[in-house]
Design an enzyme around this catalytic site. Structure first.
Site, short mmCIF file in Angstrom:
data_model
loop_
_atom_site.label_atom_id
_atom_site.label_comp_id
_atom_site.label_asym_id
_atom_site.label_seq_id
_atom_site.Cartn_x
_atom_site.Cartn_y
_atom_site.Cartn_z
N TYR A 137 0.81 -0.98 -0.04
CA TYR A 137 0.23 0.00 -0.11
C TYR A 137 0.79 1.31 0.03
O TYR A 137 0.82 2.34 -0.64
CB TYR A 137 -1.12 0.01 1.34
CG TYR A 137 -2.03 1.08 1.07
CD1 TYR A 137 -3.07 0.82 0.44
CD2 TYR A 137 -1.63 2.30 1.82
CE1 TYR A 137 -4.07 1.88 0.27
CE2 TYR A 137 -2.70 3.29 1.62
CZ TYR A 137 -3.82 3.18 0.80
OH TYR A 137 -4.75 4.12 0.60
N PHE A 141 -8.02 18.95 -24.95
CA PHE A 141 -8.34 17.56 -25.05
C PHE A 141 -9.72 17.46 -24.19
O PHE A 141 -9.84 18.52 -23.24
CB PHE A 141 -7.50 16.63 -24.67
CG PHE A 141 -7.88 15.23 -24.56
CD1 PHE A 141 -7.95 14.82 -25.97
CD2 PHE A 141 -8.35 14.32 -23.56
CE1 PHE A 141 -8.34 13.55 -25.98
CE2 PHE A 141 -8.79 13.13 -24.01
CZ PHE A 141 -8.89 12.56 -25.22
N THR A 142 -10.51 16.54 -24.39
CA THR A 142 -11.98 16.66 -23.72
C THR A 142 -11.89 16.51 -22.26
O THR A 142 -12.51 17.22 -21.65
CB THR A 142 -12.62 15.37 -24.10
OG1 THR A 142 -11.94 14.19 -24.00
CG2 THR A 142 -13.09 15.39 -25.84
N ASP A 199 1.25 18.57 -21.12
CA ASP A 199 0.63 17.27 -21.39
C ASP A 199 1.41 16.39 -22.21
O ASP A 199 1.52 16.70 -23.63
CB ASP A 199 -0.83 17.64 -21.72
CG ASP A 199 -1.57 16.32 -22.15
OD1 ASP A 199 -0.78 15.04 -21.83
OD2 ASP A 199 -2.49 16.24 -22.25
N LYS A 207 -0.31 5.81 -23.72
CA LYS A 207 0.13 6.08 -25.10
C LYS A 207 1.49 6.00 -25.31
O LYS A 207 1.88 4.87 -25.70
CB LYS A 207 -0.54 7.50 -25.72
CG LYS A 207 -1.90 7.80 -25.55
CD LYS A 207 -2.47 8.88 -25.80
CE LYS A 207 -4.16 8.97 -25.89
NZ LYS A 207 -4.63 9.09 -27.57
N ARG A 219 -15.37 11.78 -34.74
CA ARG A 219 -14.77 13.17 -33.69
C ARG A 219 -15.43 14.16 -34.55
O ARG A 219 -14.86 14.87 -35.55
CB ARG A 219 -13.15 13.16 -33.87
CG ARG A 219 -12.40 12.05 -32.86
CD ARG A 219 -12.55 12.63 -31.66
NE ARG A 219 -13.46 12.17 -30.77
CZ ARG A 219 -13.44 12.23 -29.40
NH1 ARG A 219 -12.29 12.26 -28.91
NH2 ARG A 219 -14.41 11.78 -28.67
N PHE A 270 -21.65 11.03 -27.22
CA PHE A 270 -21.07 10.16 -28.22
C PHE A 270 -20.75 8.66 -27.83
O PHE A 270 -20.38 7.83 -28.42
CB PHE A 270 -19.77 10.55 -28.85
CG PHE A 270 -18.68 11.01 -27.70
CD1 PHE A 270 -18.55 12.23 -26.99
CD2 PHE A 270 -17.46 10.12 -27.51
CE1 PHE A 270 -17.64 12.44 -26.04
CE2 PHE A 270 -16.50 10.28 -26.91
CZ PHE A 270 -16.52 11.44 -25.88
N1 F0G Z 1 -4.25 14.14 -22.71
C1 F0G Z 1 -4.19 13.68 -23.91
C2 F0G Z 1 -3.33 14.40 -25.14
C3 F0G Z 1 -5.12 12.57 -24.33
O1 F0G Z 1 -5.10 12.24 -25.60
C4 F0G Z 1 -5.81 11.72 -23.41
C5 F0G Z 1 -6.47 10.76 -23.61
C6 F0G Z 1 -5.75 12.12 -22.13
C7 F0G Z 1 -5.09 13.57 -21.61
C8 F0G Z 1 -6.45 11.64 -20.89
O2 F0G Z 1 -5.83 10.55 -20.21
O3 F0G Z 1 -7.27 8.66 -21.16
O4 F0G Z 1 -5.64 8.25 -19.71
O5 F0G Z 1 -7.48 9.62 -18.97
N2 F0G Z 1 -6.80 10.33 -24.87
C9 F0G Z 1 -7.47 9.09 -25.17
C10 F0G Z 1 -7.64 8.92 -26.72
C11 F0G Z 1 -8.88 8.70 -24.22
O6 F0G Z 1 -8.32 8.15 -26.99
O7 F0G Z 1 -7.13 9.82 -27.43
P1 F0G Z 1 -6.62 9.21 -20.09
#
Ligand code: F0G
Length: 479
Positions: A79, A131-132, A222, A263, A386, A452
Site C-alpha cells: 500500500y 483535450f476533452t 501534457d 500512449k 470525432r 458520443f
Molecule cells: N491528454 C491527452 C492528450 C489525451 O490524448 C488523453 C487521452 C488524455 C490527456 C487523458 O488521458 O485517457 O489516460 O485519462 N486520450 C484518449 C484517446 C482517451 O482516445 O485519445 P486518459
C-alpha cells in the site's frame, strides 16, 4: 524506421519481432450489419469480439515489449512505499529530469489533481488546444479554457509541419488582458490530439516559456504523446538531435509535466512530475483523496513497472516513431488513392475528413458518425467519430456543427502490420467509390452529456442494407 526500397519508395519497417499474438476475427458482412445496428451505429457500443481491427484509440492498446512484461513480474505490491514506485521515480528522473513524482491512475486523474490544486473559479487556463478531459476538469473547477492556436491549425489540408504551435502574440495579449494572477497555467499538449495529432515545434515551446516566465505563469506540459512530438521535432526541425536530447530540451522549460501513460509509455496509468517542491506540496494532499497513497496513485504495481520501462524505451528513435511512421504510411496511401484525409500526417491516428468523404451527408445528419458506422460495416475496422456527435448540443438544445468533422483511425504502436493497413486502405477506397449509398443518422436514444459514448441512432432510409448489398455483389457474403 523508414526503409528505402529499390523502386525508390519507402516503407515503415517494424523494428521488432512478434513473439506473442492474439487471435482476431473478421465477422462476415451480414454479421457486421447486425452488430452495428444493435450498437445504434455507435462504434463505442461494439464488442471487440465483433471487431477485426480496433482503431478506436491508441490509448492502452499498444503492444508491450518483452522487457515491459518481464518488469511486470517483479512488481512489488504494497500500500505504501513499494519498490515499483521508486523504479518509476528513477525512470522519470533519468528520462524527463524531474525529481518529484505524483502517480495517478490515468491522464484525466492527473488533470483532475492539477485543476483541484491550481484552478480557482473565474481563472483561465490557456492551451494550444484542449483535450476533452483536460477541458472538463478546468470547467468543473470553475475555470475557463482559452485556446490560442494559429489560424491554419483547423485546415484539414495543409503542409504546416507544426499545426500544434501556440500563437505567441495571442498568448501575450491574453495574459495581459486577464492578468497573470488569473491565469492558473499555460498548458501545451504534445502532438495535439483533437486537431489530428499535430505537434508543436521546439522553437515554439521555448518561445512560450519565455512569455510565461516573464509573467510568472506556470508552464504545464501534457506529455501523453511526448515521444511522438519529439519524433516530429527530430523529423521536421532538428534531425541532428536525438529523441533523448529533444525530450531533455523540452523538459528543461516545463514547470509541471503530466501524462496519460496509456500512449507514448505503452502501458496504462498516469503521472505528474515537477522539480518545484512548492508545486509538489500543493498537489500531494489530493493524491490519497482521489487516487490512492502517493506511491501507487490508483495504479497496480505491475503497470507502474511497465510505465518505468516504457518511458525508457520511448527514447529509442525506432520506438518513438513506431506509431507515427505507420500513420504516415496510412495517410500517404490514402492520399495516393485520392481519399480525403488530414495532412500532414499526425501522431496517433489517421483522420478522415468526413465532409469531403461524404459530401452529400449534411453535418446535422452526423456525417462522421455515419462514416464510422459505414467503415465498420464494409471492413470490420472500428474507428472513432470525432465530429458533431462528439459535440454536445448548445444550451438551447440545438445541435452544433463541429469545427472539423473527422473519423479517427488510430494506429496503436507496434500492434498492426502492413497488410492490416493495406486492407483498411482498400476497404476505405471501396467505400469512397460507393459513397452515394451512405446517408445520415438520426438519434433514437440521446444522453444529455458526452452523448458520443452511449448515444444510439438509426440509419436514415436503412442505407446500411443498401451498402451491404453492394458489398456482397463485389465480395460475396464471407468477406
Ligand atoms: N491528454 C491527452 C492528450 C489525451 O490524448 C488523453 C487521452 C488524455 C490527456 C487523458 O488521458 O485517457 O489516460 O485519462 N486520450 C484518449 C484517446 C482517451 O482516445 O485519445 P486518459
Amino acid at each position: 524506421m523508414q526503409i528505402k526500397l529499390s523502386n525508390g519508395k519507402s516503407i515503415p519497417m517494424e523494428m521488432h519481432k512478434i513473439k506473442i499474438v492474439q487471435q482476431t476475427n473478421l465477422p462476415p458482412v451480414e454479421a457486421r450489419q447486425r452488430c452495428i445496428k444493435e450498437a445504434g451505429y455507435n462504434t463505442f457500443l461494439l464488442r471487440t469480439r465483433d471487431i477485426f481491427l480496433d482503431m478506436l484509440t491508441d490509448s492502452g492498446t499498444n503492444a508491450m515489449s518483452d522487457n515491459q512484461l518481464a518488469a511486470m513480474m517483479q512488481a512489488d505490491d504494497a500500500y505504501a512505499g513499494c519498490e515499483s514506485f521508486y523504479r518509476l521515480q528513477s525512470a522519470v528522473e533519468d528520462v524527463l529530469g524531474f525529481k518529484y513524482l505524483l502517480p495517478a491512475h490515468q491522464g484525466r486523474a492527473a488533470e483532475h489533481l492539477l485543476a483541484k490544486a491550481f484552478v480557482k473559479p473565474g481563472d483561465v487556463v490557456i492551451m494550444n488546444y484542449h483535450f476533452t478531459t483536460s477541458k472538463a476538469h478546468v470547467d468543473l473547477a470553475g475555470g475557463k479554457v482559452l485556446e490560442l492556436y494559429k489560424p491554419g491549425a483547423m485546415q484539414t489540408v495543409s503542409d504546416d509541419p507544426f499545426k500544434g504551435n501556440m500563437d505567441l502574440d495571442k498568448l501575450e495579449e491574453a495574459i495581459r488582458t486577464y492578468g497573470a494572477e488569473k491565469v492558473s497555467y499555460v498548458r501545451m499538449e504534445a502532438t495535439t490530439n483533437l486537431i489530428g495529432g499535430q505537434p508543436f515545434s521546439l522553437e515554439n515551446l521555448l518561445a512560450v516559456k519565455k512569455i510565461t516566465a516573464k509573467h510568472g505563469v506556470p508552464l504545464v506540459f501534457d506529455g501523453s504523446l511526448i515521444s511522438e512530438n519529439a519524433f516530429f521535432i527530430h523529423e521536421r526541425e532538428h534531425p541532428e538531435m536525438s529523441i533523448s536530447e529533444i525530450i531533455s530540451e523540452m523538459m528543461s522549460v516545463v514547470d509541471i509535466f503530466y501524462m496519460s501513460a496509456r500512449k507514448s509509455a505503452a502501458a496504462r496509468g498516469g503521472l505528474i512530475a515537477t522539480n518545484q517542491k512548492a508545486f509538489f506540496d500543493q498537489i500531494l494532499p489530493w493524491v490519497p483523496v482521489y487516487e490512492g497513497f502517493s506511491t501507487y496513485g490508483g495504479m497496480s504495481s505491475r503497470e507502474i513497472e511497465a510505465i518505468a520501462v516504457g518511458l525508457r524505451e520511448m527514447t529509442d528513435l525506432n520506438v518513438a516513431g513506431s506509431g507515427a511512421e505507420f500513420v504516415e504510411f496510412f495517410v500517404r496511401r490514402l492520399v495516393e488513392e485520392g481519399l480525403p484525409v488530414v495532412t500532414p500526417a499526425g501522431g496517433l491516428a489517421c483522420h478522415l475528413d468526413a465532409l469531403r468523404f461524404l459530401p452529400d451527408v449534411p453535418q446535422l445528419d452526423f456525417t462522421s458518425g455515419a462514416l464510422s458506422a459505414a467503415i465498420y460495416l464494409v471492413s470490420g475496422v472500428r474507428g472513432m467519430e470525432r465530429g458533431t456527435v462528439s459535440t454536445d448540443r448548445d444550451e438551447n438544445g440545438n445541435n452544433v456543427p463541429a469545427g472539423v468533422e473527422l473519423v479517427r483511425m488510430a494506429v496503436p504502436r507496434r500492434l498492426y502490420t502492413m497488410s492490416h493497413i493495406e486492407y483498411t486502405v482498400d476497404r476505405l477506397k471501396w467505400l469512397y467509390e460507393h459513397r452515394d449509398l451512405v446517408k445520415g443518422l438520426r438519434f433514437v436514444e440521446e444522453p444529455p452529456v458526452l452523448r458520443f459514448f452511449f448515444g444510439k441512432m438509426e440509419a436514415i432510409d436503412n442505407w446500411d442494407l443498401k451498402l451491404m448489398e453492394a458489398f456482397i455483389d463485389d465480395f460475396g457474403v464471407n468477406c
